[in-house]
Design a protein around this motif. Structure first.
Motif, PDB file in Angstrom:
ATOM      1  N   TYR A 139      -5.180   6.022  -0.368  1.00  0.00           N
ATOM      2  CA  TYR A 139      -4.344   4.822  -0.389  1.00  0.00           C
ATOM      3  C   TYR A 139      -4.393   4.154  -1.753  1.00  0.00           C
ATOM      4  O   TYR A 139      -5.458   4.068  -2.370  1.00  0.00           O
ATOM      5  CB  TYR A 139      -4.817   3.841   0.685  1.00  0.00           C
ATOM      6  CG  TYR A 139      -4.828   4.453   2.062  1.00  0.00           C
ATOM      7  CD1 TYR A 139      -3.687   4.441   2.854  1.00  0.00           C
ATOM      8  CD2 TYR A 139      -5.969   5.084   2.556  1.00  0.00           C
ATOM      9  CE1 TYR A 139      -3.688   5.028   4.116  1.00  0.00           C
ATOM     10  CE2 TYR A 139      -5.980   5.669   3.808  1.00  0.00           C
ATOM     11  CZ  TYR A 139      -4.841   5.643   4.585  1.00  0.00           C
ATOM     12  OH  TYR A 139      -4.844   6.224   5.820  1.00  0.00           O
ATOM     13  N   GLN A 188      -6.077  14.621   4.480  1.00  0.00           N
ATOM     14  CA  GLN A 188      -6.723  13.313   4.326  1.00  0.00           C
ATOM     15  C   GLN A 188      -5.789  12.397   3.540  1.00  0.00           C
ATOM     16  O   GLN A 188      -5.118  12.825   2.605  1.00  0.00           O
ATOM     17  CB  GLN A 188      -8.049  13.456   3.588  1.00  0.00           C
ATOM     18  CG  GLN A 188      -8.784  12.150   3.390  1.00  0.00           C
ATOM     19  CD  GLN A 188     -10.160  12.346   2.761  1.00  0.00           C
ATOM     20  OE1 GLN A 188     -10.559  13.461   2.433  1.00  0.00           O
ATOM     21  NE2 GLN A 188     -10.868  11.261   2.589  1.00  0.00           N
ATOM     22  N   ASN A 189      -5.742  11.121   3.917  1.00  0.00           N
ATOM     23  CA  ASN A 189      -4.931  10.139   3.205  1.00  0.00           C
ATOM     24  C   ASN A 189      -5.744   9.432   2.140  1.00  0.00           C
ATOM     25  O   ASN A 189      -6.912   9.110   2.349  1.00  0.00           O
ATOM     26  CB  ASN A 189      -4.359   9.099   4.168  1.00  0.00           C
ATOM     27  CG  ASN A 189      -3.282   9.666   5.062  1.00  0.00           C
ATOM     28  OD1 ASN A 189      -2.557  10.581   4.683  1.00  0.00           O
ATOM     29  ND2 ASN A 189      -3.162   9.126   6.249  1.00  0.00           N
ATOM     30  N   SER A 245      -7.740   2.668   4.523  1.00  0.00           N
ATOM     31  CA  SER A 245      -6.406   2.074   4.632  1.00  0.00           C
ATOM     32  C   SER A 245      -6.436   0.561   4.486  1.00  0.00           C
ATOM     33  O   SER A 245      -5.391  -0.067   4.331  1.00  0.00           O
ATOM     34  CB  SER A 245      -5.779   2.448   5.983  1.00  0.00           C
ATOM     35  OG  SER A 245      -6.562   1.933   7.042  1.00  0.00           O
ATOM     36  N   THR A 283       0.708   5.495   0.295  1.00  0.00           N
ATOM     37  CA  THR A 283      -0.178   6.501   0.872  1.00  0.00           C
ATOM     38  C   THR A 283       0.140   7.877   0.313  1.00  0.00           C
ATOM     39  O   THR A 283       1.306   8.266   0.237  1.00  0.00           O
ATOM     40  CB  THR A 283      -0.031   6.529   2.409  1.00  0.00           C
ATOM     41  OG1 THR A 283      -0.270   5.217   2.921  1.00  0.00           O
ATOM     42  CG2 THR A 283      -1.007   7.499   3.036  1.00  0.00           C
ATOM     43  N   THR A 327       0.853  -1.185   0.000  1.00  0.00           N
ATOM     44  CA  THR A 327       0.000   0.000   0.000  1.00  0.00           C
ATOM     45  C   THR A 327       0.888   1.233   0.000  1.00  0.00           C
ATOM     46  O   THR A 327       1.822   1.332   0.782  1.00  0.00           O
ATOM     47  CB  THR A 327      -0.920   0.025   1.242  1.00  0.00           C
ATOM     48  OG1 THR A 327      -1.770  -1.121   1.217  1.00  0.00           O
ATOM     49  CG2 THR A 327      -1.773   1.281   1.270  1.00  0.00           C
ATOM     50  N   GLN A 335      -0.912  11.876   1.036  1.00  0.00           N
ATOM     51  CA  GLN A 335      -1.615  12.788   1.930  1.00  0.00           C
ATOM     52  C   GLN A 335      -1.966  14.056   1.157  1.00  0.00           C
ATOM     53  O   GLN A 335      -1.087  14.756   0.654  1.00  0.00           O
ATOM     54  CB  GLN A 335      -0.787  13.133   3.161  1.00  0.00           C
ATOM     55  CG  GLN A 335      -1.595  13.934   4.171  1.00  0.00           C
ATOM     56  CD  GLN A 335      -0.826  14.204   5.437  1.00  0.00           C
ATOM     57  OE1 GLN A 335       0.062  15.037   5.445  1.00  0.00           O
ATOM     58  NE2 GLN A 335      -1.187  13.498   6.496  1.00  0.00           N
ATOM     59  N   SER A 337      -7.346  -2.629   2.275  1.00  0.00           N
ATOM     60  CA  SER A 337      -7.613  -3.026   0.895  1.00  0.00           C
ATOM     61  C   SER A 337      -8.908  -3.826   0.806  1.00  0.00           C
ATOM     62  O   SER A 337      -9.211  -4.653   1.663  1.00  0.00           O
ATOM     63  CB  SER A 337      -6.457  -3.878   0.367  1.00  0.00           C
ATOM     64  OG  SER A 337      -6.793  -4.418  -0.892  1.00  0.00           O
ATOM     65  N   HIS A 369      -3.618   0.540  -3.092  1.00  0.00           N
ATOM     66  CA  HIS A 369      -3.334  -0.840  -2.720  1.00  0.00           C
ATOM     67  C   HIS A 369      -2.939  -1.608  -3.979  1.00  0.00           C
ATOM     68  O   HIS A 369      -3.435  -1.331  -5.071  1.00  0.00           O
ATOM     69  CB  HIS A 369      -4.563  -1.490  -2.084  1.00  0.00           C
ATOM     70  CG  HIS A 369      -5.098  -0.750  -0.900  1.00  0.00           C
ATOM     71  ND1 HIS A 369      -4.430  -0.680   0.301  1.00  0.00           N
ATOM     72  CD2 HIS A 369      -6.230  -0.023  -0.728  1.00  0.00           C
ATOM     73  CE1 HIS A 369      -5.139   0.036   1.155  1.00  0.00           C
ATOM     74  NE2 HIS A 369      -6.235   0.455   0.554  1.00  0.00           N
TER      75      HIS A 369
END
Length: 111
Positions: A94, A91-92, A49, A19, A17, A21, A51, A96
């Motif tokens: 992601y 905010q994140n 976060s 990330t 994964t 931001q 998957s 995957h």
């Protein structure tokens, strides 16, 4: 005049994964995914976060998925998604990945 920013992240391949931001409130308007296919796998861009690649019907947090197939001729696989997904500052998001050796990158455009 509205600002536009592109976030870029490398995808390591395998079960991993990455990330991103987000730095300012806005909308994800475009997602560009590219991969150098090595084995069958998938990329998933998500607000979660965790998957959901193995989930047939993902929840609303999954905003893009790209299947990766095996190629013998080499080259890159690319796909563009046009979206309007609201995001907040810090905010994140992601990315995957599944599939050993499926190296690539993700570019997210936020306006």
């Amino acid at each position: 005049m509205a600002w536009k920013r592109t976030y870029a992240v490398e995808i390591a391949g395998g079960t991993a994964t990455a990330t991103i931001q987000i730095q300012q409130k806005g909308f994800i308007t475009q997602i560009d995914l590219s991969a150098i296919p090595a084995v069958a796998g998938e990329y998933e861009v998500s607000l979660s976060s965790t998957s959901q690649i193995t989930t047939a019907q993902a929840d609303q947090n999954v905003i893009a998925r790209m299947k990766i197939g095996v190629t013998t001729s080499g080259g890159a696989l690319t796909q563009t998604f046009l979206r309007k997904v609201p995001v907040l500052a810090f905010q994140n998001v992601y990315v995957h990945c599944t599939g050993a050796g499926n190296l690539g990158c993700a570019n997210l455009t936020v306006e």
